[in-house]
Structures are given as C-alpha cells and as structure tokens.
Design an enzyme around this catalytic site. Structure first.
Site, short mmCIF file in Angstrom:
data_model
loop_
_atom_site.label_atom_id
_atom_site.label_comp_id
_atom_site.label_asym_id
_atom_site.label_seq_id
_atom_site.Cartn_x
_atom_site.Cartn_y
_atom_site.Cartn_z
N GLU A 240 0.82 -1.22 0.00
CA GLU A 240 0.00 0.00 0.00
C GLU A 240 0.85 1.27 0.00
O GLU A 240 0.44 2.30 -0.54
CB GLU A 240 -0.96 0.02 1.19
CG GLU A 240 -2.09 -0.99 1.12
CD GLU A 240 -1.73 -2.32 1.78
OE1 GLU A 240 -0.54 -2.56 2.04
OE2 GLU A 240 -2.66 -3.11 2.02
N GLN B 158 -8.57 -5.84 12.27
CA GLN B 158 -8.06 -4.87 11.30
C GLN B 158 -8.67 -3.48 11.51
O GLN B 158 -8.91 -2.75 10.55
CB GLN B 158 -8.27 -5.35 9.86
CG GLN B 158 -7.40 -6.58 9.55
CD GLN B 158 -7.28 -6.90 8.08
OE1 GLN B 158 -8.20 -6.71 7.32
NE2 GLN B 158 -6.12 -7.43 7.69
N LYS C 73 -17.32 -0.13 6.44
CA LYS C 73 -17.88 -1.16 5.56
C LYS C 73 -19.40 -1.06 5.46
O LYS C 73 -19.97 -1.19 4.37
CB LYS C 73 -17.47 -2.54 6.08
CG LYS C 73 -17.80 -3.68 5.12
CD LYS C 73 -17.23 -4.98 5.62
CE LYS C 73 -17.81 -6.17 4.89
NZ LYS C 73 -17.16 -6.44 3.61
#
Lengths: 163, 566
Positions: B50, B113, B162
């Site tokens: 990333e 996470q 999300k």
C-alpha cells in the site's frame, strides 16, 4: 505575551483534536482551552489562552485559520474583549476559619454551593486575575481541591460575532 | 436512483474524471472492489504494497497535475499508506486516499483490522473525513477533491466504514463546494504587487528563489517571462527544479546544502530575494541568521503559514503563484523605461555571478577506471528524451540527479523533498508512467532505497509499465556514509550493504530485464540497451563507492561556508 484567542469551529467530531494536535505538533503552548456549542448549533466556540511572541502568535492564528473546520479566528489582544472564568474551590473550614472563608467569599461576590462541618465548596466567577486573587487568600486556610474552567471571552460593544 | 455506498464512491470518482486508481483490496474494501467491474473507464493498478500504491498516486499527481487516488483496506492497509501520505503532505501533492474501516458499530471496539486512521493521519493530511452516513458520502468526496487540489494542495483521506459502503442512498453529485472555513486566497493583492514591482526595479543584486509551489501552481511560463524580461538570475530548490530551464544563462541551478557555489554566493550577497512558492526549508537556508543577510525579502506563497515561519519577510504576497507573477509582469511591463535601466543596473551583478560560475563550476573528478555517478547522470540526460520524467529515491543519487541532470521542464522531476522518503522513486515512476504511457520514465535509485520497494517490479511487469530503473550501486547507504566520513571519523556504522545482489537476476525473476555496467566504458552501452528494451528494465551502475556529493554546506553552517572539494 499572554493572548486570548476566540475560535469559531464547525460542530463536528475531531475538531478539538485537530486544534490540540496543531498546538502540540508545532510546539505552541495552551494555557487553557474551553469549548462548547454556540447559539447556532452547527458551530462551537473555543476560547484558547496561549502565550508567545508576535511571530509565534501570527503563526498560531494563521495555522488555526488553515484548518478546514475552523470558520473564524479572533486574537483578543487589546482592551476590546471581556474575559471570564469560573472556579469551584473546596476549602478546609473549621472553627474560626469558617467565618474567615465566608468573609472572603463575600468580598469576591462568590457563592458557597456546598458545605460540611469541615469544608466549604465555593463557586467564583470573574477575570482570571480575580480567581488568582481569591485563591491566594484561601490557600493559607487549606485548599483541598480546585477546578477552573479556563477563560471564555467575548468582544465588547453591540456588534455580535458569527460565522 | 438509490445506490450502495461503494457504488456511490466510484460514481464520484468517475465524476471527478479519475482515470487511474492505485489500490489494494482487503476485507473492508471488498464491496468497492466488487463494484469496480462496472467502471471500465477507471483503470485499477494493483501495487504490491500500500505504501507503493500511495507513492504511485503521488507520482501520477506530480507528473500530470491531477489529483492522485489510492485505495487501501482498514488496519494494516491503512497504516501502510501513512508514509506515502506524509510524503505527499510535506511536498503539497494533491491526493485522495480512501481507506476501508470496520463497520461503524464496531469502531472503537478493537475489531479485527481496526485502526484509528483518522487520528493517525490528522497531522499529515490537509484534511480527513470519517464517513458516518452514506447520505454524506458524495458531498465528502466532492469536498475531498476540492480541498486536495486547491490552495496549497495536499493529501486528503476518506475513511469509509464497511456498513456505509453497503447502505444505500440517493446519488446526486454536488456541483459546487461550499466550505465556510476554507477559502484559499487566489489573487495576490494589487497593492502588494505594486510594492513588489517597485522593490524589484530598485534592486541592484536581485535573485529569484523558486520552490515547488511554482510547479504546483503551474507558473513556470510566467516565471520564465519575468526572469527574462528583467534579466534576473533564478535559483531553484530541489522541489523547484524544472520550473526554470537550467540551460538558461540566468539559471543558477540548485541552492542550499548541495547547491552550486554560485547560487549560494548569489543568495548570500543579493540585495533582494524574491521567494516564489518556496518555504525556506533548513536544507535551503543553512544557518538562518546568515541567510541572505543583505537582502530585502519578498515572499510569494499561496499558504499564509509559510510566510514568516522561519525568516523575516519584508513584503508578503499571498496568492496563487501564477496569478501573482502575471500581475507582477503586467505592472513591470508598463514601466518600460524602468525595465531598461534595471537591466543596465544589474549588469555588474550578473558579471559578478559569472565570475563565481567560472571560479567554481559544478564539477567532479572524471575517471576512466571507476564509474562516476555524476557522469552516469549526465549520460542519462544526453541519451534520454527531452520530455523524460525522472523519479528519484533519497540520498546521494538524488542530489547528483538534482545537480547534474539539468532539468528544463516542469513536472519532469519527481522526488521526495520534504519528508525525504527512501523507496519513493520506483513506485512514483510507476505512477508517472501510468499517467503517461508514451513518455520515457526513469527511476534513479540508490541500492538502499531501491530495496525498500523493489517488489513493485512485479507491478511494472504486470501492468506493462516500461519504467527504466537505474540503480546507482555503491553498496552503501551513501549519504549517511558521507556524513559518517565527514563528521564521524569514517565510522561506517550500519551503512555498509555488503551483500553482492545480482540485480540482473532479480529483474529476470520478475520477468523484466537487467543490464549492468561495471566500468566507465560500459555506461553508455548499458543506457542505450536499457532505453531500447521494450518493457521495464533495471540498469545497475557499479559506481565509485566513496564518491561524495559536493559542494556541501554542513548542517547548521551558513551558505557561504561550503565544502567545495574533497
């Protein structure tokens, strides 16, 4: 030099940490900071008391202005503003000292808001220097606990200050 | 029509004209990746880390002038973006970085996470947003792009939980942005510009000191016209290289720690310094008290906080550099006589500068036995196309590139100036190549920095990005070694990279090709072969191991206290 800065901010989460992070990240001082919503609930107003020379103060106000969530910044340096602070003070008060505490409370137009046989809790409002003065008098009598709000400031005169 | 958040995000990117994103999938961005199938006009490039994805978006932005876009998942994906974001922040590069986040109900629960990326990136973004409600999403994306590219540009992060990607809302992309707390100053104040013109025309020993803001503000043409109208000499910072053609007789090249003798002498002796989109970094000024001691200073910058941050300024002008310079030009051109007499008045100054140029030109000891890195850089310039884009890592090779490549066009040097991020060069070149598939893109790296992001060769090969990677291999972390040689009694603590890596085999392992030059006679042939090969290439140059970057102003010394030769 001590400066009082009023900051109008978007009433969003994280604004306080942006401001606090700006001060800590750039090594600026915060003597006190108070914040609450204004009459327009989309905005909050902070009063920050800081110190530094002219160059540092210029950087502080510029950096505050640079934050996206900050709508307006005013550096109250001169005699254009009124400043107030509140303190809650728990003081030992037994026997003869009880009368002495009450005399001091009276002189400063403070209020006793809680009492026990051994203590008074006092509420006092005024310019920060007035709070300092009452503390100087109460301290020898036995200061048990102190909480101060930090200054809030508003400009003098008829003109209101909005975003 | 109601759309899911993930779809709204991509619709917004489309509306912003985004043609390329650099991203890495993961649990909290999987919905975005699923929607990606419906957006064939958005090219997605999958880096292998990333950090490299953000550097690639940064290289894309620097080379093209557009906003770079990167995507990462929550937690480790998000933390991996931080170095890339901080790199862009220090150099004012417009980016929009989108991170996934755990569902809003889990935020603060130490979920799998989960990381507070808003908190982590607060000091290294221009602004960041946590999207709590899908109805806010389109407005936030609009604001993010607007904030990233206007005023002093910078990276903006959007943290997208999300559940917000799944939730649906009516999609309407706002046409305008209204941020009451953000109104960047575009136009310079005419009165200040009048004053600046008067100060300029009264100067006898002017120097124009140009930083990256001139490139970011697309003001290279105005700068050139101003300098050439007045016959005023121009020095650039590392970030300013390319803003002014270095083959012009008015160019003084780089100033500062590894600047030219004549640039540093000119700044030290000038009577007027016009700073244009530059921020008086410590690597530029050396000892502040001795910086331009005889000069009045005019400072043009879009960011008011840059002004009077570390030097006194006699005349500040806040505004976009191209606006201020074109206004200034108009005022000056209206005073034809004054311009004539100015040109006469600065003649002795230009002659003095020519004297410095003649006495101590930028130079190194040539060799027929070992490869001199400066000679490689000169050869790269000679053999590359005029519009080639150069990306560098950080260290000695970066400074040799800055000194010897002779940049003539804006947006042709991509380098991490502010943060000094090793590992930047290769992924930044990758981003630039994605923006300009037809142009020649060259990554100049040291052996240290190259190894920090070498996994990206895979991305180059997979995406047919024919970046030419030049490794200046001295088996040292060369810049730190140079400091250790000069200031720590040659105690090379942990700067010796004594593993003989076969970079040709490494290239081949990824499906690329590699060439190596071990002798000066092999340099030109290696470059020719590398440039001629169709895909990504590694060219390794085994350079003189203890070559130093000179001149050098030791940290904390004044600009006229240069070490000129070893």
């Amino acid at each position: 030099m001590r400066h009082t800065i009023a900051v109008l901010v978007e009433n969003e989460f994280g604004v306080l940490s942006r401001v606090a992070g700006l001060f800590s990240g750039r090594g600026f001082n915060i003597d006190s900071l108070s914040v609450a919503p204004t009459n327009d609930e989309d905005m909050s107003r902070m009063t920050i008391v800081t110190r530094g020379d002219e160059q540092i103060l210029e950087q502080i106000t510029k950096h505050l202005n640079k934050l996206i969530d900050i709508i307006k910044v005013i550096d109250f340096t001169d005699e254009t503003a009124i400043e107030r602070e509140m303190a809650l003070i728990k003081v030992t008060a037994e026997d003869a000292a009880r009368a002495e505490v009450l005399r001091i409370v009276d002189i400063f137009r403070a209020k006793v808001i809680d009492t026990t046989p051994k203590s008074f809790t006092v509420e006092v409002t005024g310019a920060p220097s007035k709070i300092d003065a009452i503390l100087d008098l109460l301290r020898p009598l036995g200061l048990k606990e102190l909480v101060r709000t930090g200054s809030v400031a508003i400009g003098r005169g008829a003109k209101g200050w909005k975003g | 029509m109601k759309l899911a958040g993930a779809r709204i995000l991509l619709e917004c990117l489309k509306q912003e004209g985004v043609d390329t994103v650099f991203g890495y999938p993961g649990g909290t961005v999987i919905n975005i990746y699923d929607e990606l199938y419906s957006f064939p006009d958005i090219r997605h490039i999958l880096p292998r880390h990333e950090q490299a994805g953000v550097h690639a978006a940064d290289g894309y932005a620097r080379a093209s002038g557009k906003v770079g876009v990167a995507i990462a998942t929550s937690g480790p994906g998000a933390t991996n973006t931080v170095t890339g974001i901080a790199t862009a922040y220090m150099d004012s590069i417009p980016l929009v970085v989108i991170t996934g986040q755990v569902p809003t109900a889990l935020i603060g629960n130490d979920a799998f996470q989960e990381v507070d990326i808003i908190g982590i990136t607060r000091p290294c973004t221009k602004h960041n947003f946590l999207v709590k409600n899908v109805r806010e999403l389109a407005g936030i994306v609009k604001k993010a792009f607007y904030i990233a590219r206007t005023g002093r540009p910078g990276p903006v992060l959007i943290d997208l939980p999300k559940d917000v990607q799944v939730a649906v809302a009516e999609f309407r992309y706002p046409e305008k942005v209204d941020l009451r707390g953000y109104k960047p100053t575009i136009e310079g104040h005419p009165k200040q510009i009048e004053k600046a013109a008067a100060m300029l025309l009264a100067a006898k020993k002017p120097v124009i000191y140009v930083g990256g803001g001139t490139i970011l503000g697309n003001a290279a043409a105005e700068l050139r016209e101003l300098a050439e109208t007045l016959h005023a000499p121009v020095t650039t910072t590392l970030m300013g290289l390319g803003a002014f053609p270095e083959d012009s007789p008015l160019s003084l090249g780089l100033l500062g720690m590894h600047g030219t003798y004549y640039a540093n002498m000119a700044v030290t002796n000038c009577d007027l310094l016009v700073a244009v989109g530059a921020r008086f970094d410590d690597r530029v000024t050396g000892k502040i008290a001795a910086f331009a001691p005889h000069a009045k200073i005019i400072h043009v910058d879009v960011d008011p906080t840059s002004i009077k941050k570390n030097v006194r300024v006699d005349l500040p002008i806040v505004g976009m550099v191209n606006d201020v310079l074109s206004q200034l030009l108009k005022v000056i051109e209206d005073r034809g006589d004054a311009v004539e007499s100015f040109r006469t008045a600065v003649k002795p100054w230009l002659a003095e500068i020519d004297g410095w140029k003649a006495r101590h030109p930028l130079t190194f000891v040539e060799s027929s036995k070992v490869i001199k890195p400066q000679a490689v850089i000169r050869k790269l310039r000679e053999l590359s196309r005029p519009d080639a884009i150069i990306a560098t890592d950080v260290g000695q090779h970066q400074m040799w590139t800055a000194q010897y490549f002779s940049f003539t066009r804006p947006r042709t040097l991509l380098s991490s100036g502010g943060l000094g991020t090793m590992g930047y060069g290769l992924p930044a070149a990758m981003g630039a190549q994605a923006a300009f598939p037809e142009r020649q893109v060259i990554a100049i790296c040291g052996d240290g920095g190259f190894q920090m992001n070498l996994q990206e060769i895979a991305t180059l090969v997979q995406n047919r990005l024919p970046v030419k990677i030049c490794i200046m291999n001295n088996n040292y972390l060369g810049m730190v070694r140079q400091w250790q040689e000069l200031f720590f009694g040659k105690r090379y603590s942990q700067t010796v990279l004594d593993l003989p890596i076969d970079f040709v085999k490494l290239a081949e392992a990824f499906g690329a090709v590699g060439f190596v030059a071990a002798k000066p006679s092999e340099v030109e042939e290696t470059i020719r072969k590398g440039f001629a090969a169709p895909g990504p290439v590694i060219m390794e140059f085994k350079i003189a191991r203890e070559e130093k970057v000179l001149p050098m102003v030791p940290a904390g010394a004044s600009l006229d206290e240069m070490v000129l030769a070893s």
